[in-house]
Scaffold this motif. Sequence first.
Motif, PDB file in Angstrom:
ATOM      1  N   ILE A   1      57.575  26.293  12.539  1.00  0.00           N
ATOM      2  CA  ILE A   1      58.469  25.386  13.399  1.00  0.00           C
ATOM      3  C   ILE A   1      59.786  25.362  12.918  1.00  0.00           C
ATOM      4  N   SER A   2      59.954  25.515  11.632  1.00  0.00           N
ATOM      5  CA  SER A   2      61.505  25.138  10.961  1.00  0.00           C
ATOM      6  C   SER A   2      62.377  26.521  11.137  1.00  0.00           C
ATOM      7  N   THR A   3      61.847  27.535  11.719  1.00  0.00           N
ATOM      8  CA  THR A   3      62.494  28.777  11.825  1.00  0.00           C
ATOM      9  C   THR A   3      63.068  28.864  13.580  1.00  0.00           C
TER      10      THR A   3
ATOM     11  N   SER B   1      48.855  30.959  12.559  1.00  0.00           N
ATOM     12  CA  SER B   1      49.446  30.970  11.227  1.00  0.00           C
ATOM     13  C   SER B   1      50.704  31.143  11.214  1.00  0.00           C
ATOM     14  N   GLN B   2      51.467  30.819  10.192  1.00  0.00           N
ATOM     15  CA  GLN B   2      52.955  31.170  10.047  1.00  0.00           C
ATOM     16  C   GLN B   2      53.573  32.466  10.259  1.00  0.00           C
TER      17      GLN B   2
ATOM     18  N   ALA C   1      65.034  20.670  22.289  1.00  0.00           N
ATOM     19  CA  ALA C   1      64.887  20.345  20.612  1.00  0.00           C
ATOM     20  C   ALA C   1      63.578  20.053  20.256  1.00  0.00           C
ATOM     21  N   THR C   2      63.068  20.997  19.252  1.00  0.00           N
ATOM     22  CA  THR C   2      61.819  20.891  18.746  1.00  0.00           C
ATOM     23  C   THR C   2      61.559  20.012  17.523  1.00  0.00           C
ATOM     24  N   PHE C   3      60.332  19.321  17.514  1.00  0.00           N
ATOM     25  CA  PHE C   3      60.076  18.433  16.178  1.00  0.00           C
ATOM     26  C   PHE C   3      58.943  18.827  15.692  1.00  0.00           C
TER      27      PHE C   3
ATOM     28  N   GLU D   1      65.113  20.283  15.332  1.00  0.00           N
ATOM     29  CA  GLU D   1      65.575  19.140  15.313  1.00  0.00           C
ATOM     30  C   GLU D   1      67.107  19.275  15.925  1.00  0.00           C
ATOM     31  N   ASN D   2      67.167  20.138  16.909  1.00  0.00           N
ATOM     32  CA  ASN D   2      68.712  20.149  17.361  1.00  0.00           C
ATOM     33  C   ASN D   2      68.512  20.600  18.850  1.00  0.00           C
TER      34      ASN D   2
END
Length: 265
Positions: free
Chosen positions: A3-5, A204-205, A22-24, A10-11
Amino acid sequence: MSISTLQDFENFIEIFPNIYRATFNLQFGPLHWPVSIFLINVEPSNNIWILIDTADPDNISKFFTALTQHFLKFPNYQLKYILLTHDHFDHTGSILRLLDEYKDIKLVLGEPESFHTNNKNVNGNTHTQQLATVEGKITVDKNRIVMIKREKEEEFEFFNVLKPIFIADHTLEFVSNNIGSISYLHIPTNCIMVGDSLMNLSTSQCSEPVISLPFTSTPSHLNSVKESIKNIARLDVKIVFPAHDHSQKGLSINDVRAFANTLKT
């Protein structure tokens, strides 16, 4: 896929003209799901904005940081409405703080199959409405609620820009749900925000996102969800944005139609 990619992690990022997302990170034990919030600039000339969904309780602080940073770019903005696709806790977490910080903002709900009212006073003299969530109950002053009714969707103030659509005559039930599931079509871009009607998640990632059904509690709800997806597939739209989506660009309607064709009810 992590998700962090995602570019909008968060923006708030503009993903289509006047649509920002924005995605959390929504965490269930070892599971990590993306949960998306949308900001729509419904009147760019007047700087009027609408929020679709409000994040889960664990991400309230990060959500408000993203919201504050976003509006630094838009002085004299007006955040006029909070639109709920439905009342699950990961969509309602920031409602009370939003209502407290934005004194003129109103909460927009789809016509419910049932809803709770009581005669207890808030600030001394107002009736309230309770939204049932996994986290308990959120009590909201009824004067700050706008209810969109079936077959009267055109009464919504910004109907010609952000059109409410009831995909099916049911609610999405995970544990408890008393607010009718509703989607919102952004007419200028032909993109629709569909909440939890379907999902687009990576297993999966390292894997690409795959369209999937949301969790449901009974076979009858499963059939209702399948019918909802088929109804979405029949719409003359361009892009479908689920609330839980590992993709930055959403789903093409052709991908949704191909998935709908695999479903049997």
